[in-house]
Design a protein around this motif. Structure first.
Motif, PDB file in Angstrom:
ATOM      1  N   ALA A 147       0.831  -1.204   0.000  1.00 13.90           N
ATOM      2  CA  ALA A 147       0.000   0.000   0.000  1.00 13.90           C
ATOM      3  C   ALA A 147       0.865   1.253   0.000  1.00 13.90           C
ATOM      4  N   ARG A 148       1.908   1.247   0.796  1.00  8.51           N
ATOM      5  CA  ARG A 148       2.816   2.400   0.846  1.00  8.51           C
ATOM      6  C   ARG A 148       3.460   2.657  -0.516  1.00  8.51           C
ATOM      7  N   ALA A 149       3.861   1.588  -1.205  1.00  8.11           N
ATOM      8  CA  ALA A 149       4.495   1.737  -2.511  1.00  8.11           C
ATOM      9  C   ALA A 149       3.526   2.270  -3.567  1.00  8.11           C
ATOM     10  N   LEU A 150       2.249   1.969  -3.410  1.00  6.95           N
ATOM     11  CA  LEU A 150       1.261   2.314  -4.435  1.00  6.95           C
ATOM     12  C   LEU A 150       0.546   3.629  -4.184  1.00  6.95           C
ATOM     13  N   MET A 151       0.530   4.131  -2.959  1.00  6.91           N
ATOM     14  CA  MET A 151      -0.381   5.214  -2.615  1.00  6.91           C
ATOM     15  C   MET A 151      -0.061   6.540  -3.299  1.00  6.91           C
ATOM     16  N   SER A 152       1.144   6.709  -3.810  1.00  2.12           N
ATOM     17  CA  SER A 152       1.486   7.938  -4.538  1.00  2.12           C
ATOM     18  C   SER A 152       1.250   7.809  -6.040  1.00  2.12           C
ATOM     19  N   SER A 153       0.593   6.718  -6.472  1.00  3.56           N
ATOM     20  CA  SER A 153       0.348   6.461  -7.908  1.00  3.56           C
ATOM     21  C   SER A 153       1.640   6.588  -8.717  1.00  3.56           C
ATOM     22  N   PRO A 154       2.644   5.780  -8.385  1.00  3.69           N
ATOM     23  CA  PRO A 154       3.974   5.969  -8.984  1.00  3.69           C
ATOM     24  C   PRO A 154       3.998   5.662 -10.476  1.00  3.69           C
ATOM     25  N   SER A 155       4.861   6.386 -11.173  1.00  2.00           N
ATOM     26  CA  SER A 155       5.119   6.099 -12.585  1.00  2.00           C
ATOM     27  C   SER A 155       6.087   4.939 -12.746  1.00  2.00           C
ATOM     28  N   LEU A 156       6.954   4.729 -11.747  1.00  2.00           N
ATOM     29  CA  LEU A 156       7.874   3.597 -11.722  1.00  2.00           C
ATOM     30  C   LEU A 156       7.617   2.834 -10.437  1.00  2.00           C
ATOM     31  N   LEU A 157       7.198   1.582 -10.573  1.00  2.00           N
ATOM     32  CA  LEU A 157       6.887   0.734  -9.422  1.00  2.00           C
ATOM     33  C   LEU A 157       7.901  -0.395  -9.369  1.00  2.00           C
ATOM     34  N   LEU A 158       8.674  -0.450  -8.292  1.00  2.00           N
ATOM     35  CA  LEU A 158       9.743  -1.433  -8.120  1.00  2.00           C
ATOM     36  C   LEU A 158       9.376  -2.349  -6.960  1.00  2.00           C
ATOM     37  N   LEU A 159       9.289  -3.642  -7.233  1.00  2.00           N
ATOM     38  CA  LEU A 159       8.829  -4.615  -6.242  1.00  2.00           C
ATOM     39  C   LEU A 159       9.848  -5.739  -6.119  1.00  2.00           C
ATOM     40  N   ASP A 160      10.429  -5.871  -4.932  1.00  2.00           N
ATOM     41  CA  ASP A 160      11.438  -6.908  -4.685  1.00  2.00           C
ATOM     42  C   ASP A 160      10.786  -8.023  -3.864  1.00  2.00           C
ATOM     43  N   GLU A 161      10.503  -9.149  -4.496  1.00  2.00           N
ATOM     44  CA  GLU A 161       9.832 -10.302  -3.883  1.00  2.00           C
ATOM     45  C   GLU A 161       8.510  -9.896  -3.216  1.00  2.00           C
ATOM     46  N   PRO A 162       7.565  -9.352  -3.993  1.00  2.00           N
ATOM     47  CA  PRO A 162       6.323  -8.837  -3.397  1.00  2.00           C
ATOM     48  C   PRO A 162       5.389  -9.908  -2.855  1.00  2.00           C
ATOM     49  N   PHE A 163       5.584 -11.183  -3.214  1.00  2.00           N
ATOM     50  CA  PHE A 163       4.672 -12.236  -2.777  1.00  2.00           C
ATOM     51  C   PHE A 163       5.120 -12.928  -1.491  1.00  2.00           C
ATOM     52  N   THR A 164       6.257 -12.487  -0.923  1.00  2.00           N
ATOM     53  CA  THR A 164       6.793 -13.105   0.284  1.00  2.00           C
ATOM     54  C   THR A 164       5.795 -13.014   1.434  1.00  2.00           C
ATOM     55  N   GLY A 165       5.508 -14.146   2.064  1.00  2.00           N
ATOM     56  CA  GLY A 165       4.661 -14.166   3.246  1.00  2.00           C
ATOM     57  C   GLY A 165       3.180 -14.076   2.992  1.00  2.00           C
ATOM     58  N   LEU A 166       2.765 -14.004   1.738  1.00  2.00           N
ATOM     59  CA  LEU A 166       1.350 -13.824   1.423  1.00  2.00           C
ATOM     60  C   LEU A 166       0.640 -15.167   1.269  1.00  2.00           C
ATOM     61  N   ASP A 167      -0.603 -15.229   1.729  1.00  2.00           N
ATOM     62  CA  ASP A 167      -1.450 -16.384   1.464  1.00  2.00           C
ATOM     63  C   ASP A 167      -2.016 -16.264   0.052  1.00  2.00           C
ATOM     64  N   PRO A 168      -2.707 -17.282  -0.461  1.00  2.00           N
ATOM     65  CA  PRO A 168      -3.211 -17.217  -1.844  1.00  2.00           C
ATOM     66  C   PRO A 168      -4.068 -15.985  -2.128  1.00  2.00           C
ATOM     67  N   GLU A 169      -4.895 -15.564  -1.176  1.00  2.00           N
ATOM     68  CA  GLU A 169      -5.702 -14.362  -1.391  1.00  2.00           C
ATOM     69  C   GLU A 169      -4.820 -13.129  -1.484  1.00  2.00           C
ATOM     70  N   GLY A 170      -3.769 -13.072  -0.667  1.00  2.00           N
ATOM     71  CA  GLY A 170      -2.837 -11.957  -0.728  1.00  2.00           C
ATOM     72  C   GLY A 170      -2.086 -11.909  -2.049  1.00  2.00           C
ATOM     73  N   VAL A 171      -1.743 -13.076  -2.567  1.00  2.00           N
ATOM     74  CA  VAL A 171      -1.078 -13.144  -3.873  1.00  2.00           C
ATOM     75  C   VAL A 171      -2.007 -12.622  -4.958  1.00  2.00           C
ATOM     76  N   ARG A 172      -3.265 -13.063  -4.933  1.00  2.00           N
ATOM     77  CA  ARG A 172      -4.225 -12.595  -5.941  1.00  2.00           C
ATOM     78  C   ARG A 172      -4.420 -11.081  -5.856  1.00  2.00           C
TER      79      ARG A 172
END
Length: 239
Positions: A147-172
């Motif tokens: 949420a923090r990475a997205l809240m400024s509506s970035p033009s460049l979005l950089l995600l390092d292992e964004p699925f870590t620790g997420l359950d299937p719903e979190g991944v979706r």
């Protein structure tokens, strides 16, 4: 939703030296707006180093990064406001609540105060809004960092292992939010080892090994195959 501030991000002959050893060597690659690029490679390949330079957190030892065809001062507040970054660790303030974390980030980047509630709802953390983040599970912390990475509506979005620790719903949920930002015209670069999860999200693939660029091009919906060809095969030939 605002459009992208630039149409591409380009690394030109990037190199990064640590203690007389190169973590990245002569890497040139272009990331286009409106695409998701999977940045792949084994541990120590230079992925996080490249992400750090794209985010302006690391200064290249050699080469430069161009945003919309132009070089910018890495301390330029405007440029940093155009970049959303989720590192391999959430890097949240544990003593603050979820609301306070997002409020603080929003003030730094000129985001409207009502964006905090909106993004807590988007990532499913409304009920935990006033709880200290130190008591969050790994998956909850990952949602808040997204949420923090997205809240400024970035033009460049950089995600390092964004699925870590997420359950299937979190991944979706994460995939849906990333696709939404891509469709708004953002340039998305995503480091992952979850190749099957990312296959239908990433249209491009960049593969590093030993700090060098092994492949850059369309993913073809087969990230695992590209990885075997350009990363694992290289390892077998040099071992």
């Amino acid at each position: 939703m605002p459009g992208p501030a630039f149409e591409s991000v380009e690394a030109r002959k990037l190199g990064r030296l640590y203690d007389e050893s190169y973590a990245l060597v002569d890497v040139s690659v272009r990331f286009e707006a409106g695409t998701v690029t999977a940045l792949l490679g084994p541990n120590g390949a230079g992925k996080s180093t490249l992400m750090g330079m794209l985010s302006t957190a690391l200064r290249p030892s050699e080469g430069e990064v161009l945003y919309g065809g132009r070089a910018h001062d890495e301390n330029d507040p405007w440029l940093r406001s155009c970049i959303g970054y989720l590192g391999h660790r959430p890097m949240l303030y544990g003593e603050l609540s979820a609301t306070e974390n997002l409020d603080f980030f929003g003030r730094l980047h000129g985001v409207r105060p009502e964006a905090t509630r909106h993004w807590l709802e988007r990532v499913g953390l409304t009920r935990a809004a006033d709880r200290p983040v130190s008591g969050f599970s790994r998956g909850m912390a990952q949602r808040l960092a997204l949420a923090r990475a997205l809240m400024s509506s970035p033009s460049l979005l950089l995600l390092d292992e964004p699925f870590t620790g997420l359950d299937p719903e979190g991944v979706r949920l994460t995939k849906s939010l990333v696709a939404e930002r891509r469709d708004a015209g953002a340039t998305v670069v995503l480091v992952t080892h979850d190749l099957a999860v990312t296959d239908d999200l990433a249209s491009q693939a960049v593969i590093l090994r030993g700090g060098r660029l092994m492949h850059a091009g369309p993913s073809g919906g087969d990230l695992a195959g590209l990885y075997r060809t350009h990363a694992e095969a290289k390892e077998r030939r040099t071992s």
